[in-house]
Design an enzyme around this catalytic site. Structure first.
Site, mmCIF file in Angstrom:
data_model
loop_
_atom_site.group_PDB
_atom_site.id
_atom_site.type_symbol
_atom_site.label_atom_id
_atom_site.label_comp_id
_atom_site.label_asym_id
_atom_site.label_seq_id
_atom_site.Cartn_x
_atom_site.Cartn_y
_atom_site.Cartn_z
ATOM 1 N N ASP A 12 0.241 -31.554 -1.567
ATOM 2 C CA ASP A 12 -1.106 -31.787 -2.080
ATOM 3 C C ASP A 12 -1.914 -32.473 -0.979
ATOM 4 O OD1 ASP A 12 -0.264 -34.436 -2.093
ATOM 5 O OD2 ASP A 12 -0.527 -34.722 -4.242
ATOM 6 N N CYS A 69 4.135 -34.796 -1.730
ATOM 7 C CA CYS A 69 2.965 -35.361 -2.411
ATOM 8 C C CYS A 69 3.039 -36.858 -2.152
ATOM 9 C CB CYS A 69 2.920 -34.994 -3.895
ATOM 10 S SG CYS A 69 4.197 -35.707 -4.947
ATOM 11 N N THR A 71 4.329 -39.457 -3.821
ATOM 12 C CA THR A 71 5.669 -40.019 -4.039
ATOM 13 C C THR A 71 6.785 -38.993 -3.855
ATOM 14 O OG1 THR A 71 5.690 -39.487 -6.397
ATOM 15 C CG2 THR A 71 4.784 -41.653 -5.753
ATOM 16 N N GLY A 72 6.442 -37.717 -3.869
ATOM 17 C CA GLY A 72 7.448 -36.662 -3.837
ATOM 18 C C GLY A 72 7.969 -36.300 -5.210
ATOM 19 N N GLY A 74 6.256 -35.856 -8.397
ATOM 20 C CA GLY A 74 5.544 -34.856 -9.194
ATOM 21 C C GLY A 74 5.717 -33.447 -8.670
ATOM 22 N N HIS A 102 26.175 -30.936 -1.503
ATOM 23 C CA HIS A 102 26.802 -31.030 -2.820
ATOM 24 C C HIS A 102 26.032 -30.327 -3.927
ATOM 25 C CE1 HIS A 102 29.486 -34.769 -1.866
ATOM 26 N NE2 HIS A 102 29.580 -33.815 -0.953
ATOM 27 N N HIS A 137 31.956 -28.389 -5.753
ATOM 28 C CA HIS A 137 30.515 -28.537 -5.905
ATOM 29 C C HIS A 137 29.880 -27.265 -6.492
ATOM 30 C CE1 HIS A 137 31.022 -32.234 -3.762
ATOM 31 N NE2 HIS A 137 31.505 -31.592 -2.709
ATOM 32 N N ARG A 140 29.921 -27.391 -10.185
ATOM 33 C CA ARG A 140 28.878 -28.285 -10.725
ATOM 34 C C ARG A 140 27.499 -27.667 -10.633
ATOM 35 N NH1 ARG A 140 31.993 -32.980 -7.526
ATOM 36 N NH2 ARG A 140 33.674 -33.251 -9.030
#
Length: 146
Positions: A12, A69, A71-72, A74, A102, A137, A140
């Site tokens: 963004d 963005c 904070t990363g 959203g 992983h 992994h 999972r």
């Protein structure tokens, strides 16, 4: 580089400068970069950019993605809404390596207001330098996919 990747980048408005620096860095490592993020600082909506990058990866147009963005968080949530995509937000190189090794994450999310440029490059290097380990992994990851 022995294993160059096709990488899509987006962000963004809060992360344009860091995204562009990451693009140059990834290209200097031999990767092919497609930057689909905004070029001007007008406010824009991170869900649009997270989804667009994830769709590139899901469609096979890119091997990996890097999205940003403030904070990363959203933009990561938006990317994870695209079927088949696994994206993690990372603020340290160890986590970035682990989401590849992983969790077989195809997309890395970074908070431009959380980490500085130098640390961001270390995070990108860890993500791009890691490969999925498979084995236990894979079981999972299959569970995540449902």
């Amino acid at each position: 580089m022995s294993n160059p990747k096709r990488i899509v980048l987006s962000s963004d408005h809060a992360a344009i400068e860091l995204r562009q620096a990451i693009a140059k860095h990834a290209e200097s490592l031999g990767h092919t970069v497609t930057d689909i993020g905004p070029k001007t600082p007008e406010s824009t909506h991170y869900p649009i950019h997270g989804k667009a990058a994830a769709e590139h990866v899901a469609a096979g147009e890119a091997d990996l993605g890097i999205i940003l963005c403030g904070t990363g968080q959203g933009i990561m949530m938006a990317a994870n809404k695209v079927p088949g995509i696994r994206c993690g937000v990372c603020a340290d190189p160890f986590s970035a390596r682990m989401i590849r090794e992983h969790n077989n994450a195809q997309i890395l999310s970074i908070g431009a207001r959380v980490v500085g440029e130098s640390l961001a490059m270390e995070i990108v290097d860890a993500f791009l330098g890691a490969e999925f380990e498979g084995g236990r992994h894979a079981t999972r990851v299959d569970m995540i996919e449902g």
